[in-house]
Design a protein around this motif. Sequence first.
Motif, PDB file in Angstrom:
ATOM      1  N   ILE A 193      10.729   1.543  -7.932  1.00 18.76           N
ATOM      2  CA  ILE A 193      10.313   1.477  -6.533  1.00 18.76           C
ATOM      3  C   ILE A 193       9.185   0.464  -6.373  1.00 18.76           C
ATOM      4  O   ILE A 193       9.172  -0.338  -5.428  1.00 18.76           O
ATOM      5  N   LYS A 194       8.240   0.468  -7.295  1.00 21.02           N
ATOM      6  CA  LYS A 194       7.118  -0.470  -7.241  1.00 21.02           C
ATOM      7  C   LYS A 194       7.616  -1.905  -7.340  1.00 21.02           C
ATOM      8  O   LYS A 194       7.176  -2.783  -6.593  1.00 21.02           O
ATOM      9  N   THR A 195       8.535  -2.164  -8.261  1.00 25.34           N
ATOM     10  CA  THR A 195       9.090  -3.508  -8.423  1.00 25.34           C
ATOM     11  C   THR A 195       9.798  -3.957  -7.148  1.00 25.34           C
ATOM     12  O   THR A 195       9.607  -5.086  -6.682  1.00 25.34           O
ATOM     13  N   ASN A 196      10.618  -3.077  -6.579  1.00 30.06           N
ATOM     14  CA  ASN A 196      11.321  -3.412  -5.342  1.00 30.06           C
ATOM     15  C   ASN A 196      10.353  -3.644  -4.198  1.00 30.06           C
ATOM     16  O   ASN A 196      10.546  -4.545  -3.376  1.00 30.06           O
ATOM     17  N   TYR A 197       9.291  -2.855  -4.139  1.00 33.57           N
ATOM     18  CA  TYR A 197       8.280  -3.004  -3.094  1.00 33.57           C
ATOM     19  C   TYR A 197       7.582  -4.357  -3.216  1.00 33.57           C
ATOM     20  O   TYR A 197       7.358  -5.036  -2.211  1.00 33.57           O
ATOM     21  N   GLN A 198       7.268  -4.768  -4.436  1.00 32.97           N
ATOM     22  CA  GLN A 198       6.638  -6.069  -4.638  1.00 32.97           C
ATOM     23  C   GLN A 198       7.571  -7.194  -4.194  1.00 32.97           C
ATOM     24  O   GLN A 198       7.125  -8.166  -3.578  1.00 32.97           O
ATOM     25  N   LYS A 199       8.862  -7.065  -4.498  1.00 31.57           N
ATOM     26  CA  LYS A 199       9.825  -8.080  -4.058  1.00 31.57           C
ATOM     27  C   LYS A 199       9.885  -8.137  -2.535  1.00 31.57           C
ATOM     28  O   LYS A 199       9.929  -9.219  -1.939  1.00 31.57           O
ATOM     29  N   LEU A 200       9.886  -6.961  -1.901  1.00 32.91           N
ATOM     30  CA  LEU A 200       9.929  -6.919  -0.443  1.00 32.91           C
ATOM     31  C   LEU A 200       8.674  -7.518   0.181  1.00 32.91           C
ATOM     32  O   LEU A 200       8.747  -8.239   1.179  1.00 32.91           O
TER      33      LEU A 200
END
Length: 112
Positions: A28-35
């Motif tokens: 989730i953290k990785t996806n949030y950073q990408k977003l």
Amino acid sequence: MTDKMSFFEHLSELEEGLVATLMQVSDIKTNYQKLLTENTSLRLENARLRDRLTEFSEPHSPENKNEKLTKKVPMSNLQEIYEDGFHVCRDFYGQRLEPGETCLYCAEILYR
């Protein structure tokens, strides 16, 4: 003896559940950073498009052009420093970015 084995089995199950949850949080953290990165680049693009629209809608006078240039110069300098691979944020200013690394603090400064 059976109670001790049952306790360790439950403890092992709990550990496995925590590891799985930690992996989910990491994803989730990785996806949030990408977003956030995508959102920041879209904000920048949107701001550039708005600037272009105002150029077409405003009368072309030398005074307006000079005002725009003086406002954009400091940010463009920071943008160049960041693109050269250095942090521009307060916490890490001047430190080299790792190849492919992005800094959310720097992005916030540049694209807000």
